[in-house]
Design a protein around this motif. Structure first.
Motif, PDB file in Angstrom:
ATOM      1  N   LEU A  81       0.829  -1.205   0.000  1.00  0.00           N
ATOM      2  CA  LEU A  81       0.000   0.000   0.000  1.00  0.00           C
ATOM      3  C   LEU A  81       0.864   1.255   0.000  1.00  0.00           C
ATOM      4  N   ALA A  82       1.864   1.290   0.846  1.00  0.00           N
ATOM      5  CA  ALA A  82       2.710   2.472   0.943  1.00  0.00           C
ATOM      6  C   ALA A  82       3.452   2.733  -0.360  1.00  0.00           C
ATOM      7  N   ALA A  83       3.977   1.674  -0.955  1.00  0.00           N
ATOM      8  CA  ALA A  83       4.762   1.819  -2.180  1.00  0.00           C
ATOM      9  C   ALA A  83       3.926   2.380  -3.322  1.00  0.00           C
ATOM     10  N   TRP A  84       2.671   1.940  -3.416  1.00  0.00           N
ATOM     11  CA  TRP A  84       1.843   2.397  -4.534  1.00  0.00           C
ATOM     12  C   TRP A  84       1.086   3.679  -4.216  1.00  0.00           C
ATOM     13  N   GLN A  85       0.869   3.966  -2.943  1.00  0.00           N
ATOM     14  CA  GLN A  85       0.274   5.256  -2.575  1.00  0.00           C
ATOM     15  C   GLN A  85       1.320   6.363  -2.551  1.00  0.00           C
ATOM     16  N   ARG A 120      -3.170   2.960 -11.668  1.00  0.00           N
ATOM     17  CA  ARG A 120      -1.698   2.921 -11.601  1.00  0.00           C
ATOM     18  C   ARG A 120      -1.115   4.331 -11.754  1.00  0.00           C
ATOM     19  N   HIS A 121      -1.645   5.087 -12.698  1.00  0.00           N
ATOM     20  CA  HIS A 121      -1.120   6.431 -12.951  1.00  0.00           C
ATOM     21  C   HIS A 121      -1.529   7.426 -11.864  1.00  0.00           C
ATOM     22  N   ARG A 122      -2.568   7.103 -11.111  1.00  0.00           N
ATOM     23  CA  ARG A 122      -2.987   7.986 -10.023  1.00  0.00           C
ATOM     24  C   ARG A 122      -2.506   7.503  -8.663  1.00  0.00           C
ATOM     25  N   ARG A 123      -1.628   6.490  -8.686  1.00  0.00           N
ATOM     26  CA  ARG A 123      -1.038   5.935  -7.472  1.00  0.00           C
ATOM     27  C   ARG A 123      -2.110   5.428  -6.513  1.00  0.00           C
ATOM     28  N   VAL A 124      -3.052   4.681  -7.054  1.00  0.00           N
ATOM     29  CA  VAL A 124      -4.100   4.048  -6.263  1.00  0.00           C
ATOM     30  C   VAL A 124      -3.952   2.537  -6.386  1.00  0.00           C
ATOM     31  N   PRO A 125      -3.635   1.820  -5.308  1.00  0.00           N
ATOM     32  CA  PRO A 125      -3.584   0.367  -5.383  1.00  0.00           C
ATOM     33  C   PRO A 125      -4.977  -0.220  -5.602  1.00  0.00           C
ATOM     34  N   VAL A 126      -5.012  -1.431  -6.156  1.00  0.00           N
ATOM     35  CA  VAL A 126      -6.268  -2.033  -6.603  1.00  0.00           C
ATOM     36  C   VAL A 126      -6.426  -3.432  -6.016  1.00  0.00           C
TER      37      VAL A 126
END
Length: 349
Positions: A55-59, A249-255
């Motif tokens: 979560l931290a890495a992608w946020q 991905r481009h908005r830094r939101v994990p899925v």
């Protein structure tokens, strides 16, 4: 009202996959450093520790969050449903969309229980995709338009996105996509979906085989490109989920990906570029028999396994509880220093 936007063409989405931002390694390192100082033996929280770091890495922040979570359900109708591949008629798609809006579906209860925002996006339900045993399911414009609807469905300032779907006939489309993307026998990808068995299940296998044959002939020699497979064999709701994954991905939101059909959307993106779904986790292992094989094919390991096969984002929504637990333990636990606990004490053993 069914949603529609101007179609920019599939090239835009190919570029989104190729230019996907990388994880924030500084944030990931900060999480690992904090984990090493929390009052527990190293690694004792298992996958919760991995999820906090993911979560931290992608946020892109050192302290991950899972407060603002959106469940986005995309609904589409399939021309192939007329071939009897589902136990329910195509009208059920629109009826279930109305049920979502009225708050009567399982996902409404799960969203309420976990404090999740819910968005339902119907995609031209009065105009099903084409019967893909005879021709492409969607034109390039149709496919791009559906992907754009998915991309635009993300709310501002969300911490986590759950993707789900509704669409009578869509396990047939998903099976056809997996067959085209990963090969093997069609029967290995086809399952009961809404409950077809016996001769009806065999007919479903034959539909997938016929669709794959036609699509291969149409696409020419060589491997079928993933967006070509999506256009040939997918559905608008599957295309929308793929668009949402790329936009997230481009908005830094994990899925968090739901079950069999949502995983088909993730599989398309997975094949578009290396690492294109690294910001995704699979929320649960569906009871649809081929889902385990599909999850392995995209290199994932589901968070939950509860014998569910409902769709509508339900398994992903349940997995939010795991994500929230990962955040709570990571952010709320004391460090050895702040709690005055000796590292030699065996705390938590």
């Amino acid at each position: 009202m069914d949603q529609a936007v101007a179609a920019p063409g599939l090239e835009r989405f190919a570029r989104l996959a190729e230019t996907a931002p990388e994880p924030d390694e500084a944030a990931a390192r900060a999480v690992r450093a904090r984990q090493a100082n929390l009052t527990k033996p190293p690694g004792s929280l298992g996958r919760l520790e991995e999820i906090a770091e993911w979560l931290a890495a992608w946020q892109g922040r050192e302290m991950p969050a899972a407060d603002r979570v959106l469940v986005a359900i995309f609904a589409g109708n399939h021309g192939v449903a007329a071939r009897g591949v589902s136990a329910y008629p195509a009208e059920v798609t629109a009826q279930m969309v109305a049920n979502f809006s009225a708050g009567g579906a399982a996902i409404n209860q799960l969203a309420r229980a976990f404090g999740l925002a819910l968005k339902v996006v119907p995609l031209d339900l009065a105009r099903p995709t084409q019967d893909f045993t005879l021709t492409s399911a969607m034109s390039e414009e149709d496919c791009a338009q559906a992907m754009e609807c998915g991309a635009q469905a993300l709310d501002d300032e969300i911490d986590l996105l759950c993707i789900g779907e509704m669409g009578i006939g869509n396990t047939t489309a998903a099976a056809a996509l997996f067959h085209a993307l990963f090969g093997g026998e069609a029967a290995a990808w086809v399952g009961p979906g809404t409950g077809v068995q016996g001769p009806a299940l065999q007919a479903k296998v034959e539909v997938v085989e016929a669709a794959a044959r036609r699509a291969r002939q149409s696409s020419g020699p060589g491997e079928m490109p993933p967006l070509g497979a999506l256009r040939q064999l997918g559905g608008r709701e599957i295309a929308a989920m793929a668009g949402a994954i790329l936009a997230a991905r481009h908005r830094r939101v994990p899925v968090l990906v739901d079950g069999f059909v949502a995983t088909a959307a993730a599989a398309v993106v997975h094949r578009m570029a290396p690492g294109a779904i690294d910001h995704c986790l699979v929320g649960h292992l569906s009871a649809e028999p081929a889902h385990e094989r599909a999850v392995r094919a995209i290199g994932k390991r589901p968070l939950l396994s509860l014998d569910m096969r409902l769709g509508e984002g339900s398994g992903a929504a349940l997995a939010v509880a795991v994500a929230k637990a990962a955040v709570a333990t990571h952010s709320g636990m004391a460090t050895f220093e702040s709690a005055a606990v000796s590292r030699e004490s065996g705390a938590g053993s």
